[in-house]
Design a protein around this motif. Structure first.
Motif, PDB file in Angstrom:
ATOM      1  N   TYR A   1      69.994  38.770 -17.248  1.00  0.00           N
ATOM      2  CA  TYR A   1      68.663  39.207 -16.837  1.00  0.00           C
ATOM      3  C   TYR A   1      68.716  39.998 -15.530  1.00  0.00           C
ATOM      4  O   TYR A   1      68.066  41.036 -15.381  1.00  0.00           O
TER       5      TYR A   1
ATOM      6  N   THR B   1      70.242  43.450 -16.452  1.00  0.00           N
ATOM      7  CA  THR B   1      69.492  44.334 -17.358  1.00  0.00           C
ATOM      8  C   THR B   1      68.006  44.428 -17.017  1.00  0.00           C
ATOM      9  O   THR B   1      67.363  45.424 -17.352  1.00  0.00           O
TER      10      THR B   1
ATOM     11  N   LYS C   1      65.828  42.833 -18.511  1.00  0.00           N
ATOM     12  CA  LYS C   1      65.105  42.607 -19.777  1.00  0.00           C
ATOM     13  C   LYS C   1      65.422  41.217 -20.305  1.00  0.00           C
ATOM     14  O   LYS C   1      66.571  40.924 -20.657  1.00  0.00           O
TER      15      LYS C   1
END
Length: 87
Positions: free
Chosen positions: A49, A52, A54
């Motif tokens: 997380y 990224t 996301k």
């Protein structure tokens, strides 16, 4: 010298794991693999997380990581359980 001892111990002792009290039962290896993977997967989820940004991608990575590493850990434990060194 160590290899000779491992080979000799293997030849001298032809016991099943039920007779060998130093061995772990496979179910214990599964429980250890599962508990360790929960910790490892949470770590992977957080790192994925952070990298990224996301959550869906991080969860996908963590899910694949959970399954593959649990299987690898189980077989790693079972192989090490066969080795008499250090017991």
């Amino acid at each position: 010298m160590i290899a000779d001892q491992l080979i000799l111990n293997k030849k001298e002792s032809k016991t099943t794991y039920k007779e060998d009290k130093t061995s772990e039962k496979p179910l214990r290896s599964v429980a250890k693999a599962f508990s360790w993977r929960v910790i490892g997967t949470l770590d992977t989820l957080v790192i994925s997380y952070l990298l990224t940004g996301k959550i869906s991608l991080a969860a996908s990575i963590a899910s694949i990581d959970f399954v593959t590493k649990m299987v690898l850990y189980f077989f790693h434990e079972r192989i090490w359980n066969l080795i008499k060194w250090g017991k």
